[in-house]
Motif scaffolding. Structure first.
Motif, PDB file in Angstrom:
ATOM      1  N   GLU A 163       0.866  -1.185   0.000  1.00  0.00           N
ATOM      2  CA  GLU A 163       0.000   0.000   0.000  1.00  0.00           C
ATOM      3  C   GLU A 163       0.897   1.227   0.000  1.00  0.00           C
ATOM      4  N   ARG A 170       1.006   5.710   0.116  1.00  0.00           N
ATOM      5  CA  ARG A 170       0.292   6.958   0.429  1.00  0.00           C
ATOM      6  C   ARG A 170       1.190   8.149   0.147  1.00  0.00           C
ATOM      7  N   GLU A 171       0.546   9.278  -0.127  1.00  0.00           N
ATOM      8  CA  GLU A 171       1.255  10.548  -0.292  1.00  0.00           C
ATOM      9  C   GLU A 171       0.858  11.481   0.844  1.00  0.00           C
ATOM     10  N   THR A 220       3.559   7.448   8.935  1.00  0.00           N
ATOM     11  CA  THR A 220       2.735   6.993   7.808  1.00  0.00           C
ATOM     12  C   THR A 220       2.910   5.503   7.575  1.00  0.00           C
ATOM     13  N   ILE A 231       0.045   2.610   7.625  1.00  0.00           N
ATOM     14  CA  ILE A 231      -0.182   1.704   6.489  1.00  0.00           C
ATOM     15  C   ILE A 231      -0.076   0.252   6.934  1.00  0.00           C
ATOM     16  N   LYS A 243       6.199  10.441  -0.438  1.00  0.00           N
ATOM     17  CA  LYS A 243       5.578   9.196  -0.875  1.00  0.00           C
ATOM     18  C   LYS A 243       6.119   8.045  -0.030  1.00  0.00           C
TER      19      LYS A 243
END
Length: 381
Positions: free
Chosen positions: A256, A258-259, A332, A336, A365
């Motif tokens: 997975e 994410r930004e 982050t 995730i 990112k």
């Protein structure tokens, strides 16, 4: 004598203390004495001013003489029962308003003004609301006309998906909670001939077969739906169909990305707030307190749990927030990872976790790759 709806000057036992400013103080005092106006507690304030007490009944002539001598007159204190009467009369409207308000609230509290419905998966609140409407239960219904036990029976009778329902009145709200009827589990015939296929992509590591013939081996890359174990046994020419059974362990991969912006504007509350109170009748709001919202930016929170509802405006301002790339990556990645493993059952064995990150302009990112070992075998449908 001047008329007044409160008989302002009729009570001679009540006293006014007045302040006089005049360039002809002696002439003004002499005129008062000639007109039989009794002065009490005379006090010199300045060269051109003095204060004294007079009876209410003498105020009218005192004011005329002040006008005649071009003097300024001001009432600075009032004593006596007449003013108590005046205050009481002025407050009658407020007292009546409070009584009317209490009576209105008491009367309106005898009605249902909101319906709160809690359902599960298959039965929608809209469906229950429509069924309540069909049996005459809508906002504005008189409480004494409602029997919650009859409503429960009607709902169960009209909807076969409801196994259990509870209807209760809490304040001006009718709360409906229901449990749906569960479908019987599908009975699987574990003796019927069948094959085993892969339920997801992976790399085979181990195969354990109880019945059937394996068509894959360790190291094979398989795709979802690919045949793993054939539901047949025996030698060529003497094969027979069986219900394939066994475990096929494979390495599987979950990833997975994410930004996250490294700098952004965050709304923070300043501590200033405005609260308004109102009732909602037939879709219209009637405010008891409705302050003007002067905030340029604000959050609005509305609380409608009670008959008297409240809305609060919180003033907010934009605050520039800058994140550290390393800390943001760790936070982050952790989020995730938790989101990925949330989907796992107890049989899934986590083998490895890889975190990758890169910065492009203001954007961070983050990608997390989790390697697992799990049983990917399932009966072919």
């Amino acid at each position: 004598m001047m008329g007044n709806k409160y008989n302002f000057f009729s009570n001679k036992d009540s006293v006014l203390r007045v302040l006089i400013q005049s360039n002809e103080l002696e002439r003004f005092i002499n005129l008062l004495w000639k007109n039989n106006v009794v002065l009490m507690n005379i006090k010199k304030e300045t060269i051109n001013s003095m204060s004294f007490d007079i009876n209410y009944g003498d105020y009218n002539i005192t004011r005329k003489l002040a006008y005649k001598t071009r003097s300024k007159i001001k009432i600075i204190k009032r004593t006596g029962i007449v003013f108590l009467k005046i205050k009481l009369k002025r407050r009658i409207a407020m007292v009546l308003g409070i009584l009317v308000f209490i009576g209105l609230i008491t009367y309106l509290s005898n009605f249902i003004w909101g319906i709160d419905i809690s359902t599960e998966k298959n039965v929608s609140p809209y469906e229950i609301r429509e069924e309540l409407k069909n049996i005459g239960v809508v906002p504005g219904t008189y409480k004494r006309n409602l029997n919650v036990y009859v409503i429960e029976e009607e709902l169960k009778k009209n909807n076969d998906n409801i196994m259990w329902v509870r209807v209760r009145m809490e304040g001006s709200k009718l709360k409906v909670t229901l449990v749906e009827r569960q479908a019987l589990p599908e009975v699987v015939n574990d003796k019927a001939p069948c094959n085993i296929v892969a339920k997801k992509d992976g790399i085979i590591t181990r195969v354990y077969t109880k019945a059937g013939t394996t068509v894959v081996k360790s190291g094979d890359v398989v795709k979802k739906g690919q045949l793993l174990v054939v539901g047949e046994q025996g030698k060529e020419g003497a094969k027979f169909n069986v219900h394939a059974s066994g475990d096929v362990i494979a390495k599987t991969y979950y990833d997975e990305a994410r930004e996250v912006p490294l700098s952004y504007l965050k709304k923070t509350r300043t501590g200033n707030s405005i609260k308004n109170y109102f009732i909602d009748l037939f879709g219209k709001k009637f405010y008891f307190k409705n302050s003007l919202n002067k905030f340029v930016k604000y959050d609005k929170i509305e609380e409608d749990d009670n008959f008297i509802k409240k809305e609060t405006y919180y003033e907010v301002k934009d605050q520039n927030v800058k994140l550290d790339a390393k800390s943001a990556t760790e936070k982050t990645a952790s989020s995730i990872y938790k989101n990925i493993i949330l989907k796992f059952n107890r049989s899934v064995n986590i083998v490895n976790k890889i975190v990758e990150s890169s910065v492009e302009g203001n954007m961070l990112k983050v990608r997390v790759l989790v390697t697992t070992e799990e049983n990917i075998a399932e009966v072919e449908k």
